[in-house]
Design a protein around this motif. Structure first.
Motif, PDB file in Angstrom:
ATOM      1  N   ARG A  22       0.830  -1.210   0.000  1.00  0.00           N
ATOM      2  CA  ARG A  22       0.000   0.000   0.000  1.00  0.00           C
ATOM      3  C   ARG A  22       0.860   1.253   0.000  1.00  0.00           C
ATOM      4  NH1 ARG A  22      -3.326  -3.037   3.519  1.00  0.00           N
ATOM      5  NH2 ARG A  22      -2.304  -2.097   5.306  1.00  0.00           N
ATOM      6  N   SER A  23       1.978   1.212   0.701  1.00  0.00           N
ATOM      7  CA  SER A  23       2.886   2.349   0.737  1.00  0.00           C
ATOM      8  C   SER A  23       3.463   2.639  -0.655  1.00  0.00           C
ATOM      9  CB  SER A  23       4.014   2.081   1.734  1.00  0.00           C
ATOM     10  OG  SER A  23       4.982   3.085   1.680  1.00  0.00           O
ATOM     11  N   VAL A  24       3.866   1.599  -1.366  1.00  0.00           N
ATOM     12  CA  VAL A  24       4.418   1.749  -2.716  1.00  0.00           C
ATOM     13  C   VAL A  24       3.341   2.281  -3.662  1.00  0.00           C
ATOM     14  CG1 VAL A  24       5.356   0.501  -4.711  1.00  0.00           C
ATOM     15  CG2 VAL A  24       6.175  -0.025  -2.408  1.00  0.00           C
ATOM     16  N   VAL A  25       2.158   1.682  -3.608  1.00  0.00           N
ATOM     17  CA  VAL A  25       1.067   2.078  -4.504  1.00  0.00           C
ATOM     18  C   VAL A  25       0.623   3.505  -4.210  1.00  0.00           C
ATOM     19  CG1 VAL A  25      -1.340   1.608  -5.117  1.00  0.00           C
ATOM     20  CG2 VAL A  25       0.293  -0.272  -4.953  1.00  0.00           C
ATOM     21  N   LYS A  26       0.474   3.845  -2.938  1.00  0.00           N
ATOM     22  CA  LYS A  26       0.052   5.202  -2.573  1.00  0.00           C
ATOM     23  C   LYS A  26       1.068   6.234  -3.051  1.00  0.00           C
ATOM     24  CE  LYS A  26      -1.377   8.130   1.294  1.00  0.00           C
ATOM     25  NZ  LYS A  26      -1.028   9.315   0.607  1.00  0.00           N
ATOM     26  N   GLY A  27       2.351   5.938  -2.873  1.00  0.00           N
ATOM     27  CA  GLY A  27       3.385   6.854  -3.341  1.00  0.00           C
ATOM     28  C   GLY A  27       3.324   7.063  -4.842  1.00  0.00           C
ATOM     29  N   LEU A  28       3.112   5.998  -5.598  1.00  0.00           N
ATOM     30  CA  LEU A  28       3.015   6.091  -7.048  1.00  0.00           C
ATOM     31  C   LEU A  28       1.784   6.907  -7.453  1.00  0.00           C
ATOM     32  CD1 LEU A  28       4.018   5.366  -9.849  1.00  0.00           C
ATOM     33  CD2 LEU A  28       2.815   3.183  -9.642  1.00  0.00           C
ATOM     34  N   SER A  71       0.929   9.420 -22.058  1.00  0.00           N
ATOM     35  CA  SER A  71       2.226   8.877 -22.501  1.00  0.00           C
ATOM     36  C   SER A  71       3.328   9.237 -21.508  1.00  0.00           C
ATOM     37  CB  SER A  71       2.590   9.406 -23.884  1.00  0.00           C
ATOM     38  OG  SER A  71       1.720   8.913 -24.846  1.00  0.00           O
ATOM     39  N   SER A  72       3.299  10.465 -21.016  1.00  0.00           N
ATOM     40  CA  SER A  72       4.290  10.892 -20.022  1.00  0.00           C
ATOM     41  C   SER A  72       4.118  10.111 -18.724  1.00  0.00           C
ATOM     42  CB  SER A  72       4.164  12.384 -19.749  1.00  0.00           C
ATOM     43  OG  SER A  72       4.472  13.121 -20.903  1.00  0.00           O
ATOM     44  N   ALA A  73       2.878   9.905 -18.318  1.00  0.00           N
ATOM     45  CA  ALA A  73       2.610   9.125 -17.107  1.00  0.00           C
ATOM     46  C   ALA A  73       3.085   7.683 -17.290  1.00  0.00           C
ATOM     47  CB  ALA A  73       1.123   9.162 -16.769  1.00  0.00           C
ATOM     48  N   ASP A  74       2.867   7.128 -18.479  1.00  0.00           N
ATOM     49  CA  ASP A  74       3.310   5.765 -18.766  1.00  0.00           C
ATOM     50  C   ASP A  74       4.833   5.650 -18.664  1.00  0.00           C
ATOM     51  OD1 ASP A  74       2.571   3.063 -19.596  1.00  0.00           O
ATOM     52  OD2 ASP A  74       3.626   3.550 -21.467  1.00  0.00           O
ATOM     53  N   ARG A  75       5.540   6.642 -19.177  1.00  0.00           N
ATOM     54  CA  ARG A  75       7.011   6.633 -19.072  1.00  0.00           C
ATOM     55  C   ARG A  75       7.450   6.693 -17.608  1.00  0.00           C
ATOM     56  NH1 ARG A  75       6.504   9.731 -23.580  1.00  0.00           N
ATOM     57  NH2 ARG A  75       6.725  11.714 -22.468  1.00  0.00           N
ATOM     58  N   MET A  76       6.769   7.515 -16.812  1.00  0.00           N
ATOM     59  CA  MET A  76       7.129   7.625 -15.402  1.00  0.00           C
ATOM     60  C   MET A  76       6.933   6.287 -14.680  1.00  0.00           C
ATOM     61  SD  MET A  76       5.649  10.058 -12.404  1.00  0.00           S
ATOM     62  CE  MET A  76       4.907   8.850 -11.329  1.00  0.00           C
ATOM     63  N   VAL A  77       5.818   5.629 -14.948  1.00  0.00           N
ATOM     64  CA  VAL A  77       5.557   4.338 -14.302  1.00  0.00           C
ATOM     65  C   VAL A  77       6.571   3.291 -14.769  1.00  0.00           C
ATOM     66  CG1 VAL A  77       3.891   2.451 -14.060  1.00  0.00           C
ATOM     67  CG2 VAL A  77       3.130   4.827 -13.885  1.00  0.00           C
ATOM     68  N   ALA A  78       6.911   3.313 -16.059  1.00  0.00           N
ATOM     69  CA  ALA A  78       7.890   2.361 -16.592  1.00  0.00           C
ATOM     70  C   ALA A  78       9.261   2.544 -15.946  1.00  0.00           C
ATOM     71  CB  ALA A  78       7.997   2.509 -18.105  1.00  0.00           C
ATOM     72  N   GLU A  79       9.591   3.774 -15.569  1.00  0.00           N
ATOM     73  CA  GLU A  79      10.887   4.060 -14.942  1.00  0.00           C
ATOM     74  C   GLU A  79      10.864   3.878 -13.433  1.00  0.00           C
ATOM     75  OE1 GLU A  79      11.575   8.022 -16.301  1.00  0.00           O
ATOM     76  OE2 GLU A  79      11.990   7.384 -18.354  1.00  0.00           O
ATOM     77  N   GLU A  80       9.686   3.591 -12.878  1.00  0.00           N
ATOM     78  CA  GLU A  80       9.523   3.417 -11.436  1.00  0.00           C
ATOM     79  C   GLU A  80      10.430   2.287 -10.947  1.00  0.00           C
ATOM     80  OE1 GLU A  80       8.028   3.971  -7.608  1.00  0.00           O
ATOM     81  OE2 GLU A  80       7.718   5.219  -9.365  1.00  0.00           O
ATOM     82  N   GLY A  81      11.181   2.560  -9.909  1.00  0.00           N
ATOM     83  CA  GLY A  81      12.117   1.568  -9.390  1.00  0.00           C
ATOM     84  C   GLY A  81      11.478   0.432  -8.624  1.00  0.00           C
ATOM     85  N   ARG A  82      10.353   0.673  -7.985  1.00  0.00           N
ATOM     86  CA  ARG A  82       9.735  -0.341  -7.123  1.00  0.00           C
ATOM     87  C   ARG A  82       8.709  -1.211  -7.833  1.00  0.00           C
ATOM     88  NH1 ARG A  82       9.681   0.135  -1.401  1.00  0.00           N
ATOM     89  NH2 ARG A  82       8.910  -1.960  -1.716  1.00  0.00           N
ATOM     90  N   ALA A  83       8.229  -0.814  -9.007  1.00  0.00           N
ATOM     91  CA  ALA A  83       7.177  -1.555  -9.696  1.00  0.00           C
ATOM     92  C   ALA A  83       7.559  -1.779 -11.154  1.00  0.00           C
ATOM     93  CB  ALA A  83       5.856  -0.789  -9.615  1.00  0.00           C
TER      94      ALA A  83
END
Length: 93
Positions: A22-28, A71-83
Motif C-alpha cells: 500500500r505504501s508503494v502504490v500510494k506513493g506512485l 504517454s508521459s505518465a506511462d514513461r514515469m511508471v515504466a521508470e519506477e524503481g519499485r514496480a
C-alpha cells in the motif's frame, strides 16, 4: 472533450506485507497526481502482496493533450524503481 484512461498491471517485487505494498502504490498514485494532475486509483488486486492494478484518467478538450499526458505518465511508471509493468492498455472516449 476527451477522456483518456490508462491501466497498468504491476508487479511489485519484494513486498512482504500488504502495508508495504500500500505504501508503494500510494506513493506512485500521489506522484502521478502531483506531476500530471490526473485521477489515479488502485482498481484491482488489493489483497495480493506483489501485484497491483492502477488506473489513471485525464479529461481534456484536446485528444492530443490527453494522449501526451498519458504517454508521459506511462514513461514515469515504466521508470519506477519499485514496480514493473506486466501489462497496460490505453483508451480514449
Amino acid at each position: 472533450m476527451t477522456v483518456g484512461l490508462v491501466v497498468w498491471e504491476l508487479h511489485i517485487p519484494g513486498c512482504a506485507s500488504l502495508k508495504e505494498k500500500r505504501s508503494v502504490v500510494k506513493g506512485l498514485k500521489d506522484r502521478l497526481h502531483a506531476r500530471f494532475n490526473v485521477s489515479a486509483a488502485e482498481t484491482a488486486h488489493q489483497d495480493l502482496l506483489q501485484r497491483a492494478e492502477i488506473a489513471v484518467c485525464v479529461v481534456s478538450e484536446d485528444r492530443r493533450h490527453a494522449q501526451s499526458v498519458l504517454s508521459s505518465a506511462d514513461r514515469m511508471v515504466a521508470e519506477e524503481g519499485r514496480a514493473r509493468i506486466i501489462d497496460s492498455y490505453t483508451t480514449f472516449y
